[in-house]
Design a protein around this motif. Structure first.
Motif, PDB file in Angstrom:
ATOM      1  N   ALA A  73       0.849  -1.193   0.000  1.00  0.00           N
ATOM      2  CA  ALA A  73       0.000   0.000   0.000  1.00  0.00           C
ATOM      3  C   ALA A  73       0.885   1.244   0.000  1.00  0.00           C
ATOM      4  CB  ALA A  73      -0.897  -0.004   1.222  1.00  0.00           C
ATOM      5  N   THR A  74       0.291   2.373  -0.351  1.00  0.00           N
ATOM      6  CA  THR A  74       1.032   3.623  -0.266  1.00  0.00           C
ATOM      7  C   THR A  74       0.455   4.424   0.881  1.00  0.00           C
ATOM      8  OG1 THR A  74       1.361   3.580  -2.634  1.00  0.00           O
ATOM      9  CG2 THR A  74       1.750   5.673  -1.537  1.00  0.00           C
ATOM     10  N   GLY A  75       1.328   4.803   1.797  1.00  0.00           N
ATOM     11  CA  GLY A  75       0.827   5.487   2.979  1.00  0.00           C
ATOM     12  C   GLY A  75       1.732   6.596   3.456  1.00  0.00           C
ATOM     13  N   LEU A  76       1.265   7.245   4.506  1.00  0.00           N
ATOM     14  CA  LEU A  76       2.042   8.303   5.159  1.00  0.00           C
ATOM     15  C   LEU A  76       2.473   7.764   6.520  1.00  0.00           C
ATOM     16  CD1 LEU A  76       0.974  12.047   5.419  1.00  0.00           C
ATOM     17  CD2 LEU A  76       1.798  10.802   7.412  1.00  0.00           C
ATOM     18  N   ILE A  77       3.756   7.910   6.813  1.00  0.00           N
ATOM     19  CA  ILE A  77       4.270   7.426   8.101  1.00  0.00           C
ATOM     20  C   ILE A  77       4.845   8.593   8.885  1.00  0.00           C
ATOM     21  CG2 ILE A  77       5.999   5.972   9.216  1.00  0.00           C
ATOM     22  CD1 ILE A  77       5.891   4.107   6.837  1.00  0.00           C
ATOM     23  N   SER A  78       4.378   8.771  10.122  1.00  0.00           N
ATOM     24  CA  SER A  78       4.971   9.814  10.957  1.00  0.00           C
ATOM     25  C   SER A  78       5.551   9.192  12.219  1.00  0.00           C
ATOM     26  CB  SER A  78       3.932  10.880  11.323  1.00  0.00           C
ATOM     27  OG  SER A  78       2.856  10.319  12.034  1.00  0.00           O
ATOM     28  N   ARG A  79       6.605   9.843  12.717  1.00  0.00           N
ATOM     29  CA  ARG A  79       7.176   9.373  13.983  1.00  0.00           C
ATOM     30  C   ARG A  79       6.470  10.132  15.100  1.00  0.00           C
ATOM     31  NH1 ARG A  79      12.614   6.926  13.700  1.00  0.00           N
ATOM     32  NH2 ARG A  79      12.540   5.553  15.492  1.00  0.00           N
ATOM     33  N   THR A  80       5.305   9.676  15.432  1.00  0.00           N
ATOM     34  CA  THR A  80       4.455  10.322  16.429  1.00  0.00           C
ATOM     35  C   THR A  80       3.760   9.226  17.235  1.00  0.00           C
ATOM     36  OG1 THR A  80       2.715  10.349  14.743  1.00  0.00           O
ATOM     37  CG2 THR A  80       3.926  12.412  15.083  1.00  0.00           C
ATOM     38  N   GLY A  81       3.057   9.627  18.269  1.00  0.00           N
ATOM     39  CA  GLY A  81       2.319   8.638  19.054  1.00  0.00           C
ATOM     40  C   GLY A  81       1.755   9.236  20.318  1.00  0.00           C
ATOM     41  N   TYR A  82       1.147   8.369  21.101  1.00  0.00           N
ATOM     42  CA  TYR A  82       0.375   8.830  22.260  1.00  0.00           C
ATOM     43  C   TYR A  82       0.607   7.861  23.411  1.00  0.00           C
ATOM     44  CZ  TYR A  82      -3.856  10.954  24.371  1.00  0.00           C
ATOM     45  OH  TYR A  82      -4.758  11.614  25.164  1.00  0.00           O
ATOM     46  N   THR A  83       1.853   7.389  23.532  1.00  0.00           N
ATOM     47  CA  THR A  83       2.139   6.353  24.525  1.00  0.00           C
ATOM     48  C   THR A  83       3.346   6.682  25.405  1.00  0.00           C
ATOM     49  OG1 THR A  83       3.585   5.185  22.972  1.00  0.00           O
ATOM     50  CG2 THR A  83       1.264   4.509  23.024  1.00  0.00           C
ATOM     51  N   GLY A  84       4.121   7.694  25.019  1.00  0.00           N
ATOM     52  CA  GLY A  84       5.354   7.957  25.736  1.00  0.00           C
ATOM     53  C   GLY A  84       6.495   7.052  25.306  1.00  0.00           C
ATOM     54  N   GLU A  85       6.297   6.327  24.202  1.00  0.00           N
ATOM     55  CA  GLU A  85       7.375   5.495  23.649  1.00  0.00           C
ATOM     56  C   GLU A  85       7.692   5.981  22.237  1.00  0.00           C
ATOM     57  OE1 GLU A  85       9.114   3.248  25.206  1.00  0.00           O
ATOM     58  OE2 GLU A  85       7.847   3.296  26.993  1.00  0.00           O
ATOM     59  N   ASP A  86       8.836   5.535  21.733  1.00  0.00           N
ATOM     60  CA  ASP A  86       9.127   5.748  20.326  1.00  0.00           C
ATOM     61  C   ASP A  86       8.040   5.015  19.529  1.00  0.00           C
ATOM     62  OD1 ASP A  86      10.423   6.456  17.987  1.00  0.00           O
ATOM     63  OD2 ASP A  86      11.748   4.706  18.027  1.00  0.00           O
ATOM     64  N   GLY A  87       7.785   5.483  18.309  1.00  0.00           N
ATOM     65  CA  GLY A  87       6.788   4.765  17.519  1.00  0.00           C
ATOM     66  C   GLY A  87       6.339   5.553  16.314  1.00  0.00           C
ATOM     67  N   PHE A  88       5.451   4.932  15.579  1.00  0.00           N
ATOM     68  CA  PHE A  88       4.997   5.498  14.309  1.00  0.00           C
ATOM     69  C   PHE A  88       3.481   5.458  14.216  1.00  0.00           C
ATOM     70  CE2 PHE A  88       9.122   3.589  13.907  1.00  0.00           C
ATOM     71  CZ  PHE A  88       9.862   4.552  13.241  1.00  0.00           C
ATOM     72  N   GLU A  89       2.970   6.392  13.424  1.00  0.00           N
ATOM     73  CA  GLU A  89       1.570   6.334  13.050  1.00  0.00           C
ATOM     74  C   GLU A  89       1.517   6.236  11.532  1.00  0.00           C
ATOM     75  OE1 GLU A  89      -0.978   8.302  16.534  1.00  0.00           O
ATOM     76  OE2 GLU A  89       0.494   9.698  15.724  1.00  0.00           O
ATOM     77  N   ILE A  90       0.681   5.316  11.055  1.00  0.00           N
ATOM     78  CA  ILE A  90       0.656   4.986   9.635  1.00  0.00           C
ATOM     79  C   ILE A  90      -0.729   5.267   9.074  1.00  0.00           C
ATOM     80  CG2 ILE A  90       1.020   3.140   7.938  1.00  0.00           C
ATOM     81  CD1 ILE A  90       2.521   1.742  10.490  1.00  0.00           C
ATOM     82  N   TYR A  91      -0.795   6.196   8.134  1.00  0.00           N
ATOM     83  CA  TYR A  91      -2.053   6.550   7.465  1.00  0.00           C
ATOM     84  C   TYR A  91      -2.074   5.837   6.128  1.00  0.00           C
ATOM     85  CZ  TYR A  91      -2.042  10.455  10.808  1.00  0.00           C
ATOM     86  OH  TYR A  91      -2.020  11.216  11.953  1.00  0.00           O
ATOM     87  N   ALA A  92      -3.102   5.027   5.896  1.00  0.00           N
ATOM     88  CA  ALA A  92      -3.154   4.252   4.655  1.00  0.00           C
ATOM     89  C   ALA A  92      -4.606   4.138   4.190  1.00  0.00           C
ATOM     90  CB  ALA A  92      -2.551   2.873   4.878  1.00  0.00           C
ATOM     91  N   PRO A  93      -4.814   3.844   2.900  1.00  0.00           N
ATOM     92  CA  PRO A  93      -6.185   3.711   2.415  1.00  0.00           C
ATOM     93  C   PRO A  93      -6.930   2.611   3.183  1.00  0.00           C
ATOM     94  CG  PRO A  93      -4.636   3.749   0.577  1.00  0.00           C
ATOM     95  CD  PRO A  93      -3.822   3.643   1.832  1.00  0.00           C
ATOM     96  N   PRO A  94      -8.213   2.842   3.494  1.00  0.00           N
ATOM     97  CA  PRO A  94      -8.974   1.903   4.328  1.00  0.00           C
ATOM     98  C   PRO A  94      -8.973   0.468   3.797  1.00  0.00           C
ATOM     99  CG  PRO A  94     -10.274   3.875   3.867  1.00  0.00           C
ATOM    100  CD  PRO A  94      -9.019   4.023   3.101  1.00  0.00           C
TER     101      PRO A  94
END
Lengths: 127, 364
Positions: free
Chosen positions: B179-200
């Motif tokens: 898939a083609t998506g957007l990856i950001s180094r962000t999160g809501y846990t207090g840990e390193d991590g990523f959020e991945i936006y991709a087509p449903p």
């Protein structure tokens, strides 16, 4: 979900083991599963007097606090202090790890409770 | 009730589902404590597709966004992410959002699920100049892969060198599991991590592939229950708890995301006044010293009178203590101040302690 023969059950998912005039009270497997990880148990003072339907104890999971009702009237003569430091014991074995013991004033109150088969049926309807 | 593209997946994994502001979301899979621990020590995969995405584009988009938010959008470059509160004229908070700078005239605002519709109306209502506002929430599934092993896991699925993606940066058009998506180094846990936006329509495959390559790293699916305890330990605010229309970002301790000197924005006057006259209430961390757990809404007392309220309270799985965040009169906000929290009509002694309770280990 485990239901133990020979115990009495409430609609609030407590179990009662009758030992003479004493009622040993805990919560069922269904209850501990619904609550999730238990992280705190608030126990009553031994010696305190309860009426049937009172909630002398509280069990708290990560998400929420849940009242524990006494289905019988009487005096709380003992509480399971082991739960103070190891509340997770209720998740591990809810029928072994009782919460409180009530010296019953009126054992007739037990008649209102369900037996194992009735409770099993009750849980199916709840789910 | 709304469902994310991963609804069936959660059911098949035996998740306990819960209604989260109109969405059927996984509360937990194996159990909150286990999932929490997995994120702190290995990695967890969250479905957060319920979050809203609002696209703001046009020649005047930058200026317009700048007026909407309290943080300074002019400080970020393309492919950077900015966290910011968005305020009402009286300084109360509309929402706290992430803003992705896709281009000089294109911004994606990521809103809390419960607030997406309200934010849209608010943004549309204030729209001015050559700007188009669109709700693009349905264009994206959103997965959060969080924990110290997150990079190693995700790297197996993308060509892009994740090592080069710094905190609060993103890469778009990334090929991930077909898939083609957007990856950001962000999160809501207090840990390193990523959020991945991709087509449903790619969400299930993406979820499966990440779980597959994550198996050897002890990756676990994680639900909203663990998401809440994780963000709580990191003292990251949750709208409706630490922030609301009645709580300003300054009161919530988000001073560094309020740039009073950046020029005019909605709420500036009120926030400036608060700042100049002294902030009356402050968000503090509490350690409950007596036995018991303080919960959202519990009253905080000192000198026999109410001085505030608990905004979030929980057993902290990492620190093994009962902790709380509370909004209290500023004079009680000093560290090591003792206060009482009212829990089921009992007073529990509590001590003001430093936040965050758990210190982030994110990648710089």
């Amino acid at each position: 979900m485990k239901v133990v023969e020979g115990l009495k059950y409430t609609k609030d998912h407590e179990w009662v083991k009758v030992d003479g005039s004493k009622a040993i009270i805990g919560i069922t497997d269904y209850a501990q599963d619904a609550l999730g990880d238990i992280v705190f148990v608030d126990l009553p003072q031994p010696g305190s007097v309860v009426n049937a339907g009172d909630a002398p104890a509280v069990v708290e999971s990560v998400k929420a606090a849940s009242d524990i009702y006494s289905p019988v009237s009487g005096t709380i003569i003992e509480v399971n202090t082991e739960l103070e430091n190891s509340p997770e014991l209720i998740n591990e074995d809810p029928y072994q790890n009782w919460i409180m013991i009530v010296e019953m004033k009126d054992p007739g109150e037990l008649d209102a409770l369900m037996d194992a088969a009735e409770y099993e049926e009750f849980c199916k309807e709840e789910a | 009730m709304k469902r994310t593209p991963l609804y069936e997946k959660h059911i098949s994994l035996g998740a306990r589902m819960t209604d989260f502001s109109g969405w059927m979301m996984p509360l937990q899979y194996s159990g909150i404590l286990q999932e929490h621990e997995a994120v702190r020590t290995a990695a967890g995969l969250f479905d957060v597709s319920h979050m809203g995405q609002i696209l703001v584009e046009g020649e005047a988009a930058g200026e317009f966004v700048q007026r909407l938010i309290t943080n300074d959008i002019s400080k970020i470059k393309d492919f950077q992410v900015l966290y910011s509160p968005m305020c009402y004229p009286d300084g109360g908070t509309v929402d706290d959002v992430l803003i992705y700078k896709l281009d000089v005239d294109r911004y994606m605002i990521v809103a809390n699920a419960a607030n997406t519709q309200k934010d849209l109306e608010w943004i549309e209502h204030h729209r001015e100049g050559n700007v188009v506002v669109r709700n693009v929430s349905e264009d994206y599934a959103l997965l959060a892969l969080q924990g110290p092993m997150a990079q190693d896991i995700l790297q197996k699925l993308v060509d892009f060198p994740l090592e080069q993606l710094r905190f609060f940066r993103f890469a778009k058009g990334v090929n991930i599991a077909g898939a083609t998506g957007l990856i950001s180094r962000t999160g809501y846990t207090g840990e390193d991590g990523f959020e991945i936006y991709a087509p449903p329509q790619t969400a299930v495959r993406l979820w499966d592939r990440i779980m597959e390559v994550g198996a050897e790293y002890r990756l676990a699916p994680a639900g909203l229950g663990a998401r809440d305890t994780l963000r709580f330990e990191a003292a990251l605010p949750l709208y409706g708890h630490e922030l609301s229309e009645d709580v300003s970002p300054l009161e919530a301790g988000l001073d560094r995301f309020v740039r009073l000197d950046k020029g005019d924005f909605i709420g500036r006057e009120a926030l400036f006044k608060q700042s100049r006259e002294g902030i009356q209430r402050r968000l503090v961390g509490l350690e409950i010293v007596d036995r018991g757990i303080a919960r959202h809404g519990c009253q905080v007392k000192a000198d026999d009178r109410p001085i505030g309220q608990v905004t979030s309270g929980s057993f902290s799985p990492t620190l093994k203590k009962n902790l709380a965040l509370a909004l209290v009169e500023s004079r009680f906000a000093e560290e090591n101040t003792y206060v009482d929290v009212v829990v089921r009509n009992k007073l529990l002694k509590a001590k003001v302690i430093k936040t965050p309770f758990y210190v982030k280990r994110y990648k710089k």
